[in-house]
Design an enzyme around this catalytic site. Sequence first.
Site, short mmCIF file in Angstrom:
data_model
loop_
_atom_site.label_atom_id
_atom_site.label_comp_id
_atom_site.label_asym_id
_atom_site.label_seq_id
_atom_site.Cartn_x
_atom_site.Cartn_y
_atom_site.Cartn_z
N LYS A 29 0.81 -1.22 0.00
CA LYS A 29 0.00 0.00 0.00
C LYS A 29 0.85 1.28 0.00
CE LYS A 29 -4.40 -1.52 0.57
NZ LYS A 29 -4.49 -2.68 1.45
N GLU B 152 -9.56 7.02 2.96
CA GLU B 152 -10.44 6.02 3.57
C GLU B 152 -9.58 4.82 3.96
OE1 GLU B 152 -9.71 6.03 0.42
OE2 GLU B 152 -9.38 3.91 -0.01
N SER C 132 1.44 -9.87 -1.00
CA SER C 132 1.12 -8.44 -0.88
C SER C 132 1.36 -7.86 0.51
CB SER C 132 -0.32 -8.17 -1.32
OG SER C 132 -1.22 -8.98 -0.60
#
Length: 397
Positions: free
Chosen positions: A89, A111, A377
């Site tokens: 991220k 968010e 991930s």
Amino acid sequence: MTYQVNADGFYGPFGGTYVPEVLYPNIEELQAHYRAILSSAGFKQTFQTLLEQYVGRPTPLYEAHRLSKRYNARIFLKREDLCHTGSHKINNTLGQILLAKQLGKKRIIAETGAGSHGVATATICALLDLPCVIYMGEVDMLRQSTNVERMRLLGATVRAAQSGSRTLKEAVNEAFRAWINDPEETYYVLGSVFGPHPYPDMVAQFQSVISQEISWQLPALTHQTFPDYVVACVGGGSNAIGSFYHFLDQPLVQLIAAEAAGQGLDSGQSAAATFLGRPGILHGTKTLFMQTTQGQVVEAHSVSAGLDYPGIGPQLAHLHQQGRVEFKAVTDQQALEAALSVTRLEGLIPALESAHALAALEQLSLQPEQLVVVCLSGRGDKDLTTYFNYQASQSKP
Ligand SMILES: *Cc1c(COP(=O)(O)O)cnc(C)c1O
């Protein structure tokens, strides 16, 4: 490149800019400037330096020998779990917040679902000295209270989204609402390849560093230029697009996306948007999402908070429609099994999201010597309680 966004912000029939009129100036400002900023020498230099020195890139491409033996193929794990804050991220939050600075923005909003994107945003805001407000569903705030504390420690304000199911979808709604209230000074950092143009393209470009690294790392390890398969999990689709990006125009590379089937595709408790969704407009973009016959959004369900979203990004919807990316549905149970098994085989505790990609290996008919890259991930620290509980439930008679 084929499969990339066109001048109007579309990927085939998907994409576009479906936002309320009041947001047009913000979006137009982004559309007008993002390409020039992203390709400027100064931006590239700063982004690259921070990816190396701060995020910890390049992340290793690790040949997982015991996993390879189990599937009788050569399996490589792209170690995004080793990025600062524990997942891919931060590649995106770093890129977008550098862009926000270039645009002269004074305040960041975002968010978050499970909190990973919120933590990555709050981290970069601390680094670059910008105030930030993170919107998070009230239910998610209770489920992921450590991440709420982490964001606050980093200096962020966390606001509860209290409408509807009080999870990610409502957090996105709240963030858009906040953006409408202060369009001039505020920059909205979207967490995946979702939302109105240019977000899907911008986030894809920031995350494409994943496949860019794979494309030089794999030949150095194998003397083969391209992998046979690239496998990634899909929530909104950012780690998947990032892992596929540089291979989209190589038809021999098979691209596999693992979607969360939750309790099963027919259970009514699922998040598999390509299997259960139809085209419609959600959060500013035309894409595939789960909806009622009247077009109302259906709640998504997955054991993994990061995949608990009713839609997928417009580029992935297009890649699905074109048959370029093959989608596999992975249940909660299959993902949990894969997580525990990879933990024991490789000494790596994967995030529950990433465990969906690992579980999809079961559904491939692999040949010996085929090269398979799986995007790991994120790391599983945030999922330990789920793993403990699952293991405890398995060992009961
Ligand atoms: C958020 C998250 C995902 C899902 O988001 P994408 O945009 O689909 O990549 C997957 N894995 C991890 C570890 C995450 O934190």
